[in-house]
Design a protein around this motif. Sequence first.
Motif, PDB file in Angstrom:
ATOM      1  N   VAL A 279      34.042  33.855  41.189  1.00  0.00           N
ATOM      2  CA  VAL A 279      33.396  34.671  40.659  1.00  0.00           C
ATOM      3  C   VAL A 279      33.191  34.454  39.315  1.00  0.00           C
ATOM      4  CG1 VAL A 279      33.736  37.397  39.936  1.00  0.00           C
ATOM      5  CG2 VAL A 279      34.783  36.813  41.975  1.00  0.00           C
TER       6      VAL A 279
ATOM      7  N   ASP B  32      31.772  35.844  36.491  1.00  0.00           N
ATOM      8  CA  ASP B  32      31.907  36.980  35.042  1.00  0.00           C
ATOM      9  C   ASP B  32      33.256  37.738  35.220  1.00  0.00           C
ATOM     10  OD1 ASP B  32      30.008  35.508  33.382  1.00  0.00           O
ATOM     11  OD2 ASP B  32      28.814  37.320  34.700  1.00  0.00           O
ATOM     12  N   SER B  33      34.323  37.531  35.674  1.00  0.00           N
ATOM     13  CA  SER B  33      35.368  38.606  35.584  1.00  0.00           C
ATOM     14  C   SER B  33      35.864  39.448  34.826  1.00  0.00           C
ATOM     15  CB  SER B  33      36.397  37.976  36.424  1.00  0.00           C
ATOM     16  OG  SER B  33      37.657  39.203  36.783  1.00  0.00           O
TER      17      SER B  33
ATOM     18  N   ASP C 281      40.797  39.726  35.668  1.00  0.00           N
ATOM     19  CA  ASP C 281      41.674  38.982  36.506  1.00  0.00           C
ATOM     20  C   ASP C 281      42.695  37.718  35.467  1.00  0.00           C
ATOM     21  OD1 ASP C 281      41.810  38.720  39.451  1.00  0.00           O
ATOM     22  OD2 ASP C 281      39.649  37.830  38.926  1.00  0.00           O
TER      23      ASP C 281
ATOM     24  N   ARG D  20      35.922  35.960  32.437  1.00  0.00           N
ATOM     25  CA  ARG D  20      36.689  35.075  33.197  1.00  0.00           C
ATOM     26  C   ARG D  20      35.931  34.356  33.953  1.00  0.00           C
ATOM     27  NH1 ARG D  20      41.314  35.421  30.399  1.00  0.00           N
ATOM     28  NH2 ARG D  20      41.944  33.469  31.762  1.00  0.00           N
TER      29      ARG D  20
ATOM     30  N   THR E 285      36.646  33.477  37.768  1.00  0.00           N
ATOM     31  CA  THR E 285      37.504  32.768  38.797  1.00  0.00           C
ATOM     32  C   THR E 285      37.881  31.871  40.175  1.00  0.00           C
ATOM     33  OG1 THR E 285      38.507  34.869  37.554  1.00  0.00           O
ATOM     34  CG2 THR E 285      38.916  34.105  39.599  1.00  0.00           C
TER      35      THR E 285
ATOM     36  N   THR F 140      40.897  31.638  35.089  1.00  0.00           N
ATOM     37  CA  THR F 140      42.078  32.618  36.896  1.00  0.00           C
ATOM     38  C   THR F 140      41.707  31.573  37.895  1.00  0.00           C
ATOM     39  OG1 THR F 140      41.558  34.608  35.056  1.00  0.00           O
ATOM     40  CG2 THR F 140      42.329  34.497  37.362  1.00  0.00           C
TER      41      THR F 140
END
Length: 175
Positions: free
Chosen positions: A7, A9-10, A13, A18, A20, A66
């Motif tokens: 992912v 554009d988290s 997390d 972030r 991920t 992450t």
Amino acid sequence: MRIANTVSDSIVDGPGLRFTVFTQGCPHRCPGCHNPDTHDPAGGHEAAVEELAEKLLSNPLTDGLTLSGGEPFCQAAECARLAAIAREKGLNVWVYTGYTYERLVAGEVPGAMELLAQTDVLVDGPFVEARKSYAALFRGSTNQRLIDVPRSLAAGQVVPWERPDPLAHFVRPES
């Protein structure tokens, strides 16, 4: 390394924006896990560390990496390589694990210290469905801890991570 997904554009997390990586394969198989598709170590797909690093570094707004799962410590060497690249570029690294910090530093998990050496914050412990909480900051259940890894390694004991005050730089010192 074997991954389930990424992912780009988290915001759930860890703090900030972030990248991920959801690793594939998990021996814990926690009841109620929100990623049961990551349990099978033969599932997912192969991705080169360099390919993941390129994706990680492609967005200049990314604050950190992450590593989640599955179980990142099942692929500790590969995860440590990716984390080292992130840290070299000034990004922070968070790792989610079903293991406890104590088991990791005790040497029960091969390669754990290599990955811990590249980790800023460890979210440790299995997901416990009876302790599930949407209010637990960056955690699925309240038994899981947010651990400041560099400070913990230096102190020889668990040091909890403390969320920085985002307004601290606006406070003027008293004269």
